[in-house]
Design an enzyme around this catalytic site. Structure first.
Site, PDB file in Angstrom:
ATOM      1  N   THR B  72      18.735  51.081 -38.024  1.00  0.00           N
ATOM      2  CA  THR B  72      20.162  50.971 -38.306  1.00  0.00           C
ATOM      3  C   THR B  72      20.400  50.747 -39.797  1.00  0.00           C
ATOM      4  OG1 THR B  72      20.494  50.075 -36.095  1.00  0.00           O
ATOM      5  CG2 THR B  72      22.243  49.681 -37.697  1.00  0.00           C
ATOM      6  N   GLN B 178      13.863  59.027 -33.180  1.00  0.00           N
ATOM      7  CA  GLN B 178      13.314  59.473 -31.899  1.00  0.00           C
ATOM      8  C   GLN B 178      12.397  60.690 -32.035  1.00  0.00           C
ATOM      9  OE1 GLN B 178      13.393  57.796 -29.230  1.00  0.00           O
ATOM     10  NE2 GLN B 178      15.153  56.417 -29.409  1.00  0.00           N
ATOM     11  N   SER B 198      11.859  54.292 -37.376  1.00  0.00           N
ATOM     12  CA  SER B 198      11.909  52.882 -36.988  1.00  0.00           C
ATOM     13  C   SER B 198      10.643  52.464 -36.263  1.00  0.00           C
ATOM     14  CB  SER B 198      13.131  52.640 -36.092  1.00  0.00           C
ATOM     15  OG  SER B 198      13.166  51.294 -35.677  1.00  0.00           O
ATOM     16  N   GLY B 199      10.147  51.272 -36.593  1.00  0.00           N
ATOM     17  CA  GLY B 199       8.864  50.813 -36.083  1.00  0.00           C
ATOM     18  C   GLY B 199       8.777  50.621 -34.583  1.00  0.00           C
ATOM     19  N   HIS B 200       9.836  50.042 -33.991  1.00  0.00           N
ATOM     20  CA  HIS B 200       9.681  49.624 -32.595  1.00  0.00           C
ATOM     21  C   HIS B 200       9.696  50.779 -31.609  1.00  0.00           C
ATOM     22  CE1 HIS B 200      13.973  49.534 -31.022  1.00  0.00           C
ATOM     23  NE2 HIS B 200      14.208  49.620 -32.311  1.00  0.00           N
ATOM     24  N   CYS B 324      28.511  51.592 -16.741  1.00  0.00           N
ATOM     25  CA  CYS B 324      28.417  50.221 -16.278  1.00  0.00           C
ATOM     26  C   CYS B 324      27.227  49.472 -16.820  1.00  0.00           C
ATOM     27  CB  CYS B 324      28.432  50.178 -14.763  1.00  0.00           C
ATOM     28  SG  CYS B 324      30.090  49.893 -14.158  1.00  0.00           S
TER      29      CYS B 324
HETATM   30  C1  LIG Z   1      18.247  57.822 -32.723  1.00  0.00           C
HETATM   31  C2  LIG Z   1      18.219  56.373 -33.094  1.00  0.00           C
HETATM   32  N1  LIG Z   1      18.656  55.991 -34.294  1.00  0.00           N
HETATM   33  C3  LIG Z   1      18.640  54.705 -34.679  1.00  0.00           C
HETATM   34  C4  LIG Z   1      18.189  53.717 -33.850  1.00  0.00           C
HETATM   35  C5  LIG Z   1      18.262  52.300 -34.307  1.00  0.00           C
HETATM   36  O1  LIG Z   1      17.043  51.792 -34.686  1.00  0.00           O
HETATM   37  P1  LIG Z   1      16.847  50.225 -34.779  1.00  0.00           P
HETATM   38  O2  LIG Z   1      16.871  49.713 -33.383  1.00  0.00           O
HETATM   39  O3  LIG Z   1      15.529  50.035 -35.452  1.00  0.00           O
HETATM   40  O4  LIG Z   1      17.972  49.697 -35.612  1.00  0.00           O
HETATM   41  C6  LIG Z   1      17.702  54.070 -32.580  1.00  0.00           C
HETATM   42  C7  LIG Z   1      17.175  53.042 -31.652  1.00  0.00           C
HETATM   43  O5  LIG Z   1      17.833  52.447 -30.844  1.00  0.00           O
HETATM   44  C8  LIG Z   1      17.740  55.424 -32.188  1.00  0.00           C
HETATM   45  O6  LIG Z   1      17.316  55.792 -30.969  1.00  0.00           O
END
Ligand SMILES: Cc1ncc(COP(=O)(O)O)c(C=O)c1O
Lengths: 276, 385
Positions: B72, B178, B198-200, B324
């Site tokens: 983000t 992704q 993104s790492g996670h 939901c």
């Molecule tokens: C396409 C995409 N962009 C951005 C993010 C955000 O990444 P982060 O959770 O590291 O802020 C995600 C993950 O939820 C994502 O799937």
């Protein structure tokens, strides 16, 4: 993850009274696929006029299914009059509580019962009384006011959780806020008039409407509005504070300020925003 | 059966190799990399190595990588930098199906005086690139298009878009959160200006990410503070997590082949068997053009949250574009942008694999899901056999 009580989970995983009563005395249908939840409720009466059997079919999330199951359990053995006293809050209590985002699921049960009773009595459920406020989910001002009063709601978000109103395009947030204000007796000016106004009267009325109707709503978002000019029916205003940037800015102006001025001052009013 | 984790687009487990690599930096090597002693030097050296590893995965060079706190933040930074460096330009182009980290940001900017074009997608989730190209004006500051969609896995033609956009002198950013680790990602051949990872999502911990910024691209930092990241991102480095991200990128590179073969076959088998066993079900998204690990299946007449909770009872973790599950009341903006009918949009479930998943888990899902769907349909007033 929602925090469901064990009772909600239990009623979701093992819902009671699922199905159809072929020779039902009353059937009530509410909701739709588009809404994301729907419920059909059936009941059968015994000779004493008590609910002998109740069944349901629900399309919806876990709490919608659990609420339906709870309702059918609660109404069995009751007369229709007694059953109709059950509120959505009673359903939630029966289940040990519902997350507030899910309260609208219990409202659905309440509505379905109302429809089923009307169906039994051969009445048509009156077309929704009142005026539609939320067009996305078809919710009227009366329904909102009822939810506000019954559940002591104070914020738009709460109204959305209970009724769904305002959960779509958010165009109606101004109107919902007003209904909340009215319900809690913030005074509404009695200035409605469709007589031909002199210019001075018109400006006074515009200022009064701004002060009593519009500003209170904007101030909640830490915004304010200033009247710059009135030229015939064209009203120029300036937005101040966070309101100028707030999420509702385009909506506040066009749909809210203008609709209020149309309502209280004259149908021909047009609003334009003057930037610094 | 132990937990079947099929929600790897939401997040992934930390790889034990990654954990081993990072742990010393949570224990003995706690020095601030900016400090002037041996203890700190160790951290500095490992950060440099991590930077090389991240760069290597996407064919960038070391000094083009900025570490951030999450995907983000990387997305916010990219858009912010482009706007800050071209203050006269007030137009942004993105898509209707971005992650909230771009979507909500652009919506905010739209309220603050920017014009934003949200380019639509078709029924299969393919981007209308012609419309995107036509939307470009002299006023366009940045085009941001995700590489792979988080809900459906559908890939966008990033290379084709980047080429056109950059020919016109406009900054191009891609949210590749992704895509990285699932398909080969090469910033040079794709020709992007900025890229988020993104790492996670690739077996590093949550709360660490990177932004690739092409050498020479005008840049302005988003988090203003110290000289860390060569003055491009203030804040004392999250050393352990950065080390982890480096290791995770190295592992991801070595696993792309498995992703593309074994995992792709598993995903395809899951889809085919579910479609065969469950009537009135359909895949959301272009099956021909997706990351290998993701499937989004819509089941008519039922609601996603109910499916997920029943799956959870059986130890299966998945996710849903259902309203939901999110507290809002409409199905996901992605499925809506694709015009998935309401009949199945509410009942859509996403399964996303990683290289940790196994064939027998597919068997388990295929065994357990059909009765759940049948059970919920029995409850539904809309289900007509
Ligand atoms: C396409 C995409 N962009 C951005 C993010 C955000 O990444 P982060 O959770 O590291 O802020 C995600 C993950 O939820 C994502 O799937």
């Amino acid at each position: 993850m929602w925090e469901y009580t064990d009772k909600v989970k239990e009623h979701f995983l093992n819902p009671r009274n699922v199905g159809v009563i072929e020779d039902a005395d009353g059937v009530g249908e509410v909701g739709s696929l588009a809404c994301g939840d729907a419920l059909t409720l059936y009941f059968k009466l015994d000779d004493q006029g008590r609910i002998k059997d109740a069944k349901f079919q629900t399309f919806g999330c876990a709490s919608a299914i659990a609420s339906s199951s709870a309702l059918t359990e609660m109404i069995k053995g009751l007369t229709l009059e007694e059953a109709q006293k059950i509120t959505n809050d009673d359903i939630a209590k029966f289940l040990g509580g519902l997350p507030k985002e899910k309260m609208h699921c219990s409202v659905m049960g309440f509505d379905a019962l109302k429809h089923a009773v009307a169906n039994y009595r051969g009445e048509k459920v009156k077309e929704k009384e009142g005026t539609i406020v939320c067009e996305c989910f078809d919710v009227t001002d009366l329904e909102i006011t009822r939810a506000v009063k019954e559940n002591n709601l104070k914020a738009i978000e709460d109204v959305t959780n209970y009724t769904k109103a305002g959960g779509g395009c958010s165009k109606c947030h101004g109107k919902i806020q007003e209904l909340i204000d009215e319900a809690w007796h913030h005074k509404k000016p009695k200035v409605k008039s469709n007589k031909k106004l002199t210019n001075v009267q018109k400006i006074k009325l515009i200022e009064e409407t701004l002060e009593k109707v519009i500003r209170p709503s904007l101030k909640r978002d830490h915004g304010n509005i200033e009247l710059v000019d009135v030229d015939g029916d064209l009203v120029s205003v300036k937005l101040h504070g966070s309101c100028a940037f707030c999420s509702k800015s385009p909506i506040t102006l066009k749909n809210f300020v203008e609709s209020k001025l149309k309502e209280y001052v004259s149908h021909d009013i047009l609003v334009e925003e003057v930037k610094e | 059966m132990k937990l079947v984790y099929a929600d790897n687009n939401a997040t992934t487990q930390i790889d034990s190799i990654v954990l081993d690599e990072m742990l010393p930096f949570l224990k003995e090597y706690y020095g601030n990399p900016s400090s002037m002693y041996g203890l700190a030097e160790k951290s500095g050296t490992k950060i440099k190595e991590a930077r090389q590893r991240v760069a290597a995965l996407i064919n960038a060079s070391e000094d083009e990588i900025i570490f951030t706190s999450c995907g983000t933040e990387s997305n916010n930074t990219a858009v912010h930098a482009a706007l800050e460096k071209q203050p006269e330009k007030k137009h942004i182009i993105t898509t209707r199906v971005e992650h909230p980290a771009i979507k909500s940001l652009c919506e905010r900017l739209a309220r603050n005086g920017y014009r934003v074009t949200f380019v639509p997608v078709d029924k299969k989730g393919n981007l209308d690139t012609q419309l995107l190209f036509k939307s470009i004006t002299k006023d366009t500051a940045i085009v941001s298009v995700m590489w792979a969609n988080n809900e459906t896995g559908v890939l966008f033609p990033v290379q084709e878009i980047a080429e056109d956009v950059r020919k016109k002198g406009i900054v191009f950013h891609t949210d590749a959160v992704q895509a990285v680790g699932k398909i080969p990602v090469d910033v040079k051949s794709a020709g992007v200006d900025m890229l988020t990872l993104s790492g996670h999502k690739i077996h590093a911990p949550k709360g660490v990410a990177a932004l690739y910024v092409r050498k020479g691209l005008p840049f302005a930092s988003y988090l203003i503070g110290g000289h860390q990241e060569r003055g491009r991102r203030g804040g004392t480095e999250n050393v352990a997590s950065i080390v982890a991200l480096g290791k995770a990128c190295q592992l991801a590179g070595s696993r792309l082949e498995v992703m593309n073969t074994k995992i792709r076959a598993m995903r395809d088998r899951l889809e085919n068997e579910l479609l065969e066993k469950i009537p009135n079900s359909a895949i959301n998204g272009n099956r021909e053009n997706r990351v290998p690990s993701t499937t989004n299946v819509g089941f008519n007449s039922i609601e996603g949250e109910a499916i997920l909770l029943m799956l959870d009872q059986l130890g299966i973790c998945a996710s849903s574009g259902s309203a939901c599950t999110s507290g809002s009341l409409e199905p996901s903006h992605v499925l809506r942008a694709m015009n998935v009918p309401f009949t199945s949009a509410h009942g859509s479930v996403r399964f996303s694999f990683s290289t940790y998943n196994e064939e027998k888990e597919v068997d388990y899902i295929v065994e357990k899901l059909p009765p759940i769907i049948a059970r919920l349909r029995e409850l539904s007033p809309f289900w007509k056999q």
